[in-house]
Design a protein around this motif. Structure first.
Motif, PDB file in Angstrom:
ATOM      1  N   GLU A  31      15.935  18.172  40.045  1.00  7.53           N
ATOM      2  CA  GLU A  31      14.504  18.709  39.805  1.00  7.53           C
ATOM      3  C   GLU A  31      13.819  18.528  38.431  1.00  7.53           C
ATOM      4  OE1 GLU A  31      11.279  21.035  41.164  1.00  7.53           O
ATOM      5  OE2 GLU A  31      12.971  19.929  42.141  1.00  7.53           O
ATOM      6  N   ALA A  32      14.696  18.467  37.513  1.00  6.24           N
ATOM      7  CA  ALA A  32      13.923  17.950  36.270  1.00  6.24           C
ATOM      8  C   ALA A  32      13.515  16.498  36.236  1.00  6.24           C
ATOM      9  CB  ALA A  32      15.216  18.042  35.079  1.00  6.24           C
TER      10      ALA A  32
ATOM     11  N   PRO B 190      20.000   6.593  32.785  1.00  7.81           N
ATOM     12  CA  PRO B 190      20.444   7.430  34.144  1.00  7.81           C
ATOM     13  C   PRO B 190      19.624   8.575  34.022  1.00  7.81           C
ATOM     14  CG  PRO B 190      22.583   6.579  33.016  1.00  7.81           C
ATOM     15  CD  PRO B 190      21.444   6.209  32.147  1.00  7.81           C
ATOM     16  N   SER B 191      19.076   9.032  33.076  1.00  8.58           N
ATOM     17  CA  SER B 191      18.023  10.205  32.882  1.00  8.58           C
ATOM     18  C   SER B 191      17.076   9.753  33.618  1.00  8.58           C
ATOM     19  CB  SER B 191      17.916  10.657  31.728  1.00  8.58           C
ATOM     20  OG  SER B 191      17.222   9.678  30.811  1.00  8.58           O
ATOM     21  N   GLN B 192      16.615   8.681  34.091  1.00 14.32           N
ATOM     22  CA  GLN B 192      15.208   8.332  34.694  1.00 14.32           C
ATOM     23  C   GLN B 192      15.386   7.933  36.081  1.00 14.32           C
ATOM     24  OE1 GLN B 192      12.509   8.320  32.347  1.00 14.32           O
ATOM     25  NE2 GLN B 192      14.200   9.252  31.030  1.00 14.32           N
ATOM     26  N   GLU B 193      16.500   8.153  36.746  1.00 15.38           N
ATOM     27  CA  GLU B 193      16.784   7.795  37.993  1.00 15.38           C
ATOM     28  C   GLU B 193      16.022   8.697  38.919  1.00 15.38           C
ATOM     29  OE1 GLU B 193      18.660   5.528  39.542  1.00 15.38           O
ATOM     30  OE2 GLU B 193      20.474   5.043  38.321  1.00 15.38           O
ATOM     31  N   GLN B 194      15.846  10.032  38.932  1.00 10.21           N
ATOM     32  CA  GLN B 194      15.043  10.889  39.805  1.00 10.21           C
ATOM     33  C   GLN B 194      13.552  10.877  39.647  1.00 10.21           C
ATOM     34  OE1 GLN B 194      17.963  12.122  38.093  1.00 10.21           O
ATOM     35  NE2 GLN B 194      19.145  12.120  40.092  1.00 10.21           N
ATOM     36  N   LEU B 195      13.126  10.707  38.277  1.00  8.09           N
ATOM     37  CA  LEU B 195      11.826  10.158  37.951  1.00  8.09           C
ATOM     38  C   LEU B 195      11.499   8.967  38.775  1.00  8.09           C
ATOM     39  CD1 LEU B 195       9.686  10.268  34.673  1.00  8.09           C
ATOM     40  CD2 LEU B 195      10.033   8.080  35.971  1.00  8.09           C
ATOM     41  N   LEU B 196      12.180   7.976  38.857  1.00  5.07           N
ATOM     42  CA  LEU B 196      11.790   6.734  39.503  1.00  5.07           C
ATOM     43  C   LEU B 196      11.855   6.897  40.929  1.00  5.07           C
ATOM     44  CD1 LEU B 196      13.734   4.365  37.105  1.00  5.07           C
ATOM     45  CD2 LEU B 196      11.215   4.589  37.133  1.00  5.07           C
ATOM     46  N   GLU B 197      12.671   7.591  41.576  1.00  4.68           N
ATOM     47  CA  GLU B 197      12.881   7.991  42.893  1.00  4.68           C
ATOM     48  C   GLU B 197      11.695   8.642  43.219  1.00  4.68           C
ATOM     49  OE1 GLU B 197      15.260  11.161  45.047  1.00  4.68           O
ATOM     50  OE2 GLU B 197      16.719   9.522  44.510  1.00  4.68           O
ATOM     51  N   GLU B 198      11.145   9.641  42.622  1.00  5.53           N
ATOM     52  CA  GLU B 198      10.075  10.525  42.865  1.00  5.53           C
ATOM     53  C   GLU B 198       8.683   9.485  43.079  1.00  5.53           C
ATOM     54  OE1 GLU B 198       7.599  13.332  44.044  1.00  5.53           O
ATOM     55  OE2 GLU B 198       9.608  13.690  43.530  1.00  5.53           O
ATOM     56  N   LEU B 199       8.879   8.481  41.899  1.00  2.00           N
ATOM     57  CA  LEU B 199       7.510   7.599  41.820  1.00  2.00           C
ATOM     58  C   LEU B 199       7.608   6.653  43.150  1.00  2.00           C
ATOM     59  CD1 LEU B 199       7.182   6.901  37.967  1.00  2.00           C
ATOM     60  CD2 LEU B 199       5.743   8.251  39.600  1.00  2.00           C
ATOM     61  N   ARG B 200       8.768   5.984  43.581  1.00  6.55           N
ATOM     62  CA  ARG B 200       8.792   5.032  44.462  1.00  6.55           C
ATOM     63  C   ARG B 200       7.751   5.632  45.776  1.00  6.55           C
ATOM     64  NH1 ARG B 200      14.247   4.403  43.449  1.00  6.55           N
ATOM     65  NH2 ARG B 200      15.219   5.544  45.330  1.00  6.55           N
TER      66      ARG B 200
ATOM     67  N   ALA C  72       0.940   6.121  23.574  1.00  8.45           N
ATOM     68  CA  ALA C  72       0.329   6.684  24.904  1.00  8.45           C
ATOM     69  C   ALA C  72      -0.103   8.064  25.104  1.00  8.45           C
ATOM     70  CB  ALA C  72       1.674   6.624  25.785  1.00  8.45           C
ATOM     71  N   ALA C  73      -1.134   8.102  25.809  1.00  8.63           N
ATOM     72  CA  ALA C  73      -2.182   9.316  25.832  1.00  8.63           C
ATOM     73  C   ALA C  73      -1.153  10.578  26.263  1.00  8.63           C
ATOM     74  CB  ALA C  73      -3.140   9.216  26.872  1.00  8.63           C
ATOM     75  N   THR C  74      -0.233  10.323  27.228  1.00  5.37           N
ATOM     76  CA  THR C  74       0.578  11.431  27.547  1.00  5.37           C
ATOM     77  C   THR C  74       2.124  10.695  27.700  1.00  5.37           C
ATOM     78  OG1 THR C  74      -0.987  12.020  29.188  1.00  5.37           O
ATOM     79  CG2 THR C  74       1.138  12.520  29.691  1.00  5.37           C
ATOM     80  N   VAL C  75       3.057  11.662  27.159  1.00  4.24           N
ATOM     81  CA  VAL C  75       4.556  11.334  26.943  1.00  4.24           C
ATOM     82  C   VAL C  75       5.385  12.306  27.722  1.00  4.24           C
ATOM     83  CG1 VAL C  75       6.453  10.981  25.607  1.00  4.24           C
ATOM     84  CG2 VAL C  75       4.126  10.482  24.744  1.00  4.24           C
ATOM     85  N   VAL C  76       6.074  11.630  28.776  1.00  3.14           N
ATOM     86  CA  VAL C  76       6.985  12.535  29.771  1.00  3.14           C
ATOM     87  C   VAL C  76       8.338  12.228  29.330  1.00  3.14           C
ATOM     88  CG1 VAL C  76       7.570  12.880  32.063  1.00  3.14           C
ATOM     89  CG2 VAL C  76       5.110  12.585  31.546  1.00  3.14           C
ATOM     90  N   VAL C  77       9.286  12.993  28.883  1.00  5.45           N
ATOM     91  CA  VAL C  77      10.410  12.876  28.419  1.00  5.45           C
ATOM     92  C   VAL C  77      11.491  13.529  29.542  1.00  5.45           C
ATOM     93  CG1 VAL C  77      12.108  13.298  26.576  1.00  5.45           C
ATOM     94  CG2 VAL C  77       9.583  12.581  26.189  1.00  5.45           C
ATOM     95  N   THR C  78      12.430  12.942  29.940  1.00 10.49           N
ATOM     96  CA  THR C  78      13.442  13.423  30.968  1.00 10.49           C
ATOM     97  C   THR C  78      14.847  13.483  30.113  1.00 10.49           C
ATOM     98  OG1 THR C  78      12.113  12.641  32.765  1.00 10.49           O
ATOM     99  CG2 THR C  78      14.120  13.584  33.108  1.00 10.49           C
TER     100      THR C  78
END
Length: 246
Positions: free
Chosen positions: A8-9, A39-49, A187-193
């Motif tokens: 979910e994160a 690995p912490s970026q896996e779900q973020l990238l999955e969402e973006l796909r 970067a104007a916005t930073v998203v950290v997972t």
């Protein structure tokens, strides 16, 4: 922001990133984004796909790359991102070439980054508090260089083994090119997972008031629009996290 789970994160972070990219394209006709590879970026990238993002108007970069690794090796960060996102959407991906002369490649990539403003940086935090491959005590809050060659901290290299990217420490490259902290934070916005009990100490150091040379991620405190997406283990105090991981 603390989510209920690792998945979910990551998905929350991905939805946030998608909104930023859509808004940038709507406002300016294009968007420019930096991606971390971990690995912490896996779900973020999955969402973006599968997100509603106008990828044809997006220019993508990555934040670091090993020096000397085969660009097609699965551990190469550009290849890692390609298999998870760039090969699936019509994005203009600008990759660091790990086979090029490091000094020349750092200068080339810095020039690409500085062509225009960066709308978004999707980042993680290392177990030693690194941001991209900006290592403790080896980064500058006011660095005027956008991309640097660095020697990797042993903890950073061990993390690659612990993440099952390499079989042993001897296999992990010892140097890399990294986008520097000021360039990341431009970067104007930073998203950290960041997820997992093994990240709890680094998260605590990053959030402890004050920018510290020992914790590069503490520089996030200087940004006006940085959001951390954590799971409960990463958000716990280091002592609690250590006990919970036994």
């Amino acid at each position: 922001m603390v989510a209920d789970s690792v998945a979910e994160a990551g998905h929350m972070a991905g939805r946030h990133a998608a909104r930023v990219l859509r808004d940038a394209v709507a406002a300016r006709g294009t968007a420019r984004v930096l991606f971390a590879s971990a690995p912490s970026q896996e779900q973020l990238l999955e969402e973006l796909r599968t997100a509603d993002v106008p990828w044809a108007q997006v220019e993508a970069f990555h934040v670091d790359e090993y020096i000397g690794i085969d660009p097609q090796a699965p551990q190469a960060f550009g290849r890692w991102l390609a298999t998870r996102l760039f090969d699936h959407v019509p994005v203009d991906a600008r990759l660091i070439d790990p086979s090029a002369d490091p000094s020349a490649e750092a200068a080339r990539y810095a020039d690409l980054l500085r062509v225009g403003p960066l709308d978004l940086a999707c980042l993680g935090i290392g177990v030693n508090g690194h941001l991209a491959f900006n290592e403790p005590y080896h980064w500058l809050v006011d660095d005027t260089v956008a991309v640097r060659e660095i020697v990797l901290d042993e903890l950073s290299r061990q993390q690659q083994v612990d993440d099952d990217c390499f079989a042993s420490l001897d296999e992990v490259p010892t140097s890399a090119l990294t986008v520097t902290v000021p360039q990341l934070l431009s970067a104007a916005t930073v998203v950290v997972t960041a997820t997992g009990a093994h990240k709890a100490a680094a998260i605590a150091g990053a959030l402890d008031p004050g920018v510290k040379a020992s914790v590069p991620a503490s520089a996030l405190q200087m940004h006006d629009d940085a959001t951390l997406y954590l799971d409960p283990a990463a958000a716990s105090t280091p002592a609690t996290a250590e006990a919970g991981s036994r």
